[in-house]
Design a protein around this motif. Structure first.
Motif, PDB file in Angstrom:
ATOM      1  N   GLY A   1     -16.197  16.395  17.038  1.00  0.00           N
ATOM      2  CA  GLY A   1     -17.236  17.426  16.643  1.00  0.00           C
ATOM      3  C   GLY A   1     -17.464  18.436  17.465  1.00  0.00           C
ATOM      4  N   THR A   2     -18.755  19.054  17.560  1.00  0.00           N
ATOM      5  CA  THR A   2     -19.193  20.023  18.230  1.00  0.00           C
ATOM      6  C   THR A   2     -19.851  19.530  19.807  1.00  0.00           C
ATOM      7  OG1 THR A   2     -21.170  20.357  17.371  1.00  0.00           O
ATOM      8  CG2 THR A   2     -19.202  21.652  16.609  1.00  0.00           C
ATOM      9  N   LEU A   3     -20.047  18.399  19.660  1.00  0.00           N
ATOM     10  CA  LEU A   3     -20.809  17.840  20.965  1.00  0.00           C
ATOM     11  C   LEU A   3     -19.786  17.688  22.345  1.00  0.00           C
ATOM     12  CD1 LEU A   3     -22.810  14.990  19.224  1.00  0.00           C
ATOM     13  CD2 LEU A   3     -23.827  16.891  20.244  1.00  0.00           C
ATOM     14  N   PRO A   4     -20.435  18.024  23.387  1.00  0.00           N
ATOM     15  CA  PRO A   4     -19.789  17.960  24.507  1.00  0.00           C
ATOM     16  C   PRO A   4     -19.287  16.408  25.033  1.00  0.00           C
ATOM     17  CG  PRO A   4     -21.744  18.745  25.023  1.00  0.00           C
ATOM     18  CD  PRO A   4     -21.633  18.635  23.529  1.00  0.00           C
ATOM     19  N   GLY A   5     -18.330  16.068  25.521  1.00  0.00           N
ATOM     20  CA  GLY A   5     -18.110  14.721  26.235  1.00  0.00           C
ATOM     21  C   GLY A   5     -19.141  14.363  27.324  1.00  0.00           C
ATOM     22  N   LYS A   6     -18.952  13.317  27.827  1.00  0.00           N
ATOM     23  CA  LYS A   6     -19.931  12.594  28.635  1.00  0.00           C
ATOM     24  C   LYS A   6     -20.233  13.291  29.966  1.00  0.00           C
ATOM     25  CE  LYS A   6     -20.484   8.241  31.451  1.00  0.00           C
ATOM     26  NZ  LYS A   6     -20.094   6.970  31.248  1.00  0.00           N
ATOM     27  N   ASN A   7     -18.942  13.779  30.429  1.00  0.00           N
ATOM     28  CA  ASN A   7     -18.989  14.483  31.934  1.00  0.00           C
ATOM     29  C   ASN A   7     -19.688  15.952  31.551  1.00  0.00           C
ATOM     30  OD1 ASN A   7     -18.396  12.097  32.801  1.00  0.00           O
ATOM     31  ND2 ASN A   7     -15.970  12.971  33.052  1.00  0.00           N
ATOM     32  N   ALA A   8     -19.139  16.461  30.671  1.00  0.00           N
ATOM     33  CA  ALA A   8     -19.489  17.920  30.390  1.00  0.00           C
ATOM     34  C   ALA A   8     -21.069  17.820  30.194  1.00  0.00           C
ATOM     35  CB  ALA A   8     -18.819  18.724  29.249  1.00  0.00           C
ATOM     36  N   ALA A   9     -21.582  16.856  29.420  1.00  0.00           N
ATOM     37  CA  ALA A   9     -22.840  16.762  28.839  1.00  0.00           C
ATOM     38  C   ALA A   9     -23.875  16.574  30.080  1.00  0.00           C
ATOM     39  CB  ALA A   9     -23.421  15.713  28.004  1.00  0.00           C
ATOM     40  N   LEU A  10     -23.512  15.824  30.959  1.00  0.00           N
ATOM     41  CA  LEU A  10     -24.332  15.403  32.358  1.00  0.00           C
ATOM     42  C   LEU A  10     -24.281  16.717  33.360  1.00  0.00           C
ATOM     43  CD1 LEU A  10     -23.069  11.681  32.548  1.00  0.00           C
ATOM     44  CD2 LEU A  10     -25.387  12.473  32.274  1.00  0.00           C
ATOM     45  N   ALA A  11     -23.161  17.315  33.241  1.00  0.00           N
ATOM     46  CA  ALA A  11     -22.843  18.412  34.148  1.00  0.00           C
ATOM     47  C   ALA A  11     -23.994  19.544  33.592  1.00  0.00           C
ATOM     48  CB  ALA A  11     -21.570  18.868  34.240  1.00  0.00           C
ATOM     49  N   ALA A  12     -24.004  19.617  32.482  1.00  0.00           N
ATOM     50  CA  ALA A  12     -24.771  20.770  31.708  1.00  0.00           C
ATOM     51  C   ALA A  12     -26.372  20.533  32.074  1.00  0.00           C
ATOM     52  CB  ALA A  12     -24.662  20.903  30.374  1.00  0.00           C
ATOM     53  N   ARG A  13     -26.787  19.130  31.950  1.00  0.00           N
ATOM     54  CA  ARG A  13     -28.146  18.930  32.398  1.00  0.00           C
ATOM     55  C   ARG A  13     -28.519  18.899  33.545  1.00  0.00           C
ATOM     56  NH1 ARG A  13     -31.913  20.030  29.460  1.00  0.00           N
ATOM     57  NH2 ARG A  13     -31.138  18.792  27.294  1.00  0.00           N
ATOM     58  N   TYR A  14     -27.448  18.450  34.647  1.00  0.00           N
ATOM     59  CA  TYR A  14     -28.139  18.276  35.847  1.00  0.00           C
ATOM     60  C   TYR A  14     -27.206  19.064  36.981  1.00  0.00           C
ATOM     61  CZ  TYR A  14     -30.138  13.978  34.679  1.00  0.00           C
ATOM     62  OH  TYR A  14     -31.009  13.054  33.949  1.00  0.00           O
ATOM     63  N   GLY A  15     -26.128  19.741  36.617  1.00  0.00           N
ATOM     64  CA  GLY A  15     -25.311  20.581  37.610  1.00  0.00           C
ATOM     65  C   GLY A  15     -24.107  19.708  37.966  1.00  0.00           C
ATOM     66  N   ASP A  16     -23.091  20.497  38.233  1.00  0.00           N
ATOM     67  CA  ASP A  16     -21.815  19.856  38.563  1.00  0.00           C
ATOM     68  C   ASP A  16     -21.898  18.698  39.607  1.00  0.00           C
ATOM     69  OD1 ASP A  16     -20.012  20.780  36.625  1.00  0.00           O
ATOM     70  OD2 ASP A  16     -20.015  22.685  37.642  1.00  0.00           O
ATOM     71  N   ASP A  17     -22.787  18.988  40.707  1.00  0.00           N
ATOM     72  CA  ASP A  17     -22.657  18.274  41.914  1.00  0.00           C
ATOM     73  C   ASP A  17     -24.109  17.400  41.812  1.00  0.00           C
ATOM     74  OD1 ASP A  17     -24.609  20.436  41.750  1.00  0.00           O
ATOM     75  OD2 ASP A  17     -24.558  20.704  43.663  1.00  0.00           O
ATOM     76  N   ALA A  18     -24.688  17.211  40.674  1.00  0.00           N
ATOM     77  CA  ALA A  18     -25.764  16.306  40.685  1.00  0.00           C
ATOM     78  C   ALA A  18     -25.943  15.414  39.475  1.00  0.00           C
ATOM     79  CB  ALA A  18     -27.109  17.138  40.911  1.00  0.00           C
TER      80      ALA A  18
ATOM     81  N   ILE B   1     -26.459   9.830  21.860  1.00  0.00           N
ATOM     82  CA  ILE B   1     -26.978  10.165  23.339  1.00  0.00           C
ATOM     83  C   ILE B   1     -26.359  11.579  23.526  1.00  0.00           C
ATOM     84  CG2 ILE B   1     -26.466   9.564  25.467  1.00  0.00           C
ATOM     85  CD1 ILE B   1     -26.500   6.479  24.660  1.00  0.00           C
ATOM     86  N   ALA B   2     -24.874  11.832  23.287  1.00  0.00           N
ATOM     87  CA  ALA B   2     -24.444  13.201  23.390  1.00  0.00           C
ATOM     88  C   ALA B   2     -25.556  14.262  22.854  1.00  0.00           C
ATOM     89  CB  ALA B   2     -23.238  13.290  22.927  1.00  0.00           C
ATOM     90  N   GLN B   3     -26.058  13.924  21.510  1.00  0.00           N
ATOM     91  CA  GLN B   3     -26.913  14.908  21.004  1.00  0.00           C
ATOM     92  C   GLN B   3     -28.426  14.862  21.711  1.00  0.00           C
ATOM     93  OE1 GLN B   3     -28.370  13.800  16.810  1.00  0.00           O
ATOM     94  NE2 GLN B   3     -30.270  14.609  17.784  1.00  0.00           N
TER      95      GLN B   3
END
Lengths: 279, 279
Positions: B6-23, B34-36
């Motif tokens: 579907g349209t939800l990002p995967g785990k790594n992409a979701a975490l990067a969007a929420r915290y930034g790539d480096d955090a 959880i992705a939602q």
């Protein structure tokens, strides 16, 4: 939409479990996430099974994804693992053994200290900080965050229990967790795998017309509504071998006396001691 | 578990969007729910499209399924449809047009009046009711309920926005909604379909080590953490054409002065006027 794959009940069954057969609302759209929300029940008996690596971090990522007023992020959370501290927190909560037994115990914090530290570092004064409003914002935001963690946990097959009794003695909780001034434990949360030997049932709630108002607040026939709910809760209590009191008796006795507040009659004074002037 | 259909990002992409790539934290278990949750963003621009029949009842069923302290159920909710009332609520909120435009606008209530009516009907006195604690319980339970409604709404493809500014004038809100004494609007919630012409991005949050503590509260290197977050939020603001202030500047200005509280410095007095002694 009535047949949900897996172990979740369908829409009609889920609504009947939550409201009773004769009080289910005419709900509309439905999906598996909503079915899971309807399935929530509080769990007091946990297996000692450890959680998968990274579960805490997943739950906190879900929690931080909840809305937060003006992006102030005025909450924090402590994961408590030390058995001696857990025992003391259980004692504060009036002897709730599940606080000692659950594999993950979190204390959710209203945290205005971060803003105070920023102001200090920047040489600024925050005139608005000593008011009731920021404490309320922090408590509400902690609740939004924790509820996202609960939804995430339940989606992973875990169970939870909120522990409001951290507020029985917020000063002692602050000392146990080393909280700086302006930080208060507003509630705890047990997380773990439910013990299948102690199954729990979805608890019925008041019918929707008791809590949902259209346009303006209308009380309606509250006496009849309460009589029906007392009957429904009575049957629930008998099925689950709980004390036979009606809901009416339970809610009245919970706040009948100052003593029944179990120390929370001193909450305002206690919050002031730990750095919330509540102006 | 990284590829979500579907349209939800995967785990790594979701975490990067929420915290930034480096955090991004080392989160563990993951699924579509959880992705939602991670995908949440506040939405201020809504299409006029009506919601499917029964959506409100579905959201309230989800809300009532959230935990509630001692099953007291000390919250209620009003759905406001009258355009004139919506306009007044928008004015109380400092001119938030989305309150008038969203197809569903809910005001979530801390409601101790139901308990008071039960006590009156049963000829009982509730000594515990006038304290700060029951008001706090009611506000927290309203937040848990509302967050379940938000999760349900987002699972249906709807968007939401919390409106804390109902607290700018709880007396006026009580009058507009015909609330009895002991009932206060603690926040509002816009629900509707996001206008695709005004897309919104997931907002970065503080890194997890800023809010998650193990055992005891540890401040750590908060200055460096905040500098990194200010940079991340600065980039977010530039991408989303918002004012260029840093997070530090925004949070400080939000509570720098009594005036910045927009009337909520009088919240305690206002709550007392509408039936919450807050002892």
């Amino acid at each position: 939409m009535d047949a949900i794959p897996g172990t979740l009940p369908g829409k009609n069954a889920a609504l009947a479990a939550r409201y009773g057969d004769d009080a289910a609302p005419a709900a509309g759209p439905w999906n598996e996430t909503i079915a899971q929300l309807l399935q929530h029940r509080s769990v007091r008996a946990y297996l000692p099974t450890a959680l998968p690596t990274g579960t805490l971090e997943t739950l906190v990522a879900a929690a931080q994804s909840a809305a937060t007023s003006s992006n102030l992020q005025t909450w924090s959370v402590v994961s408590v693992t030390d058995p001696a501290v857990r025992a003391k927190l259980a004692a504060i909560a009036g002897g709730q053994k599940h606080i000692e037994q659950c594999p993950l115990y979190l204390v959710w914090l209203a945290d205005l200290s971060r803003l105070a530290r920023i102001a200090e570092a920047e040489g600024r004064v925050l005139e608005g900080l000593p008011f009731l409003e920021p404490f309320l914002v922090a408590s509400i935001d902690a609740a939004l965050a924790a509820q996202n963690a609960v939804v995430a946990a339940e989606s992973l097959g875990l169970s939870t229990l909120y522990i409001g009794a951290m507020r029985n003695d917020v000063v002692a909780v602050a000392e146990l967790l080393g909280l700086p001034p302006g930080v208060a434990g507003v509630f705890g949360l047990c997380v773990g795998y439910a013990d299948p030997a102690a199954p729990s049932e979805v608890k019925p709630r008041l019918p929707q017309d008791g809590v949902l108002h259209h346009g303006t607040y209308r009380i309606g026939d509250e006496v009849a509504r309460r009589a029906a709910y007392d009957e429904r809760m009575g049957a629930f209590s008998r099925r689950n071998e709980m004390q036979a009191d009606t809901w009416t008796e339970r809610v009245l006795s919970r706040i009948a006396s100052v003593k029944a507040l179990r120390g929370r009659d001193r909450l305002k004074a206690a919050l002031r001691r730990i750095g919330f002037p509540l102006q």
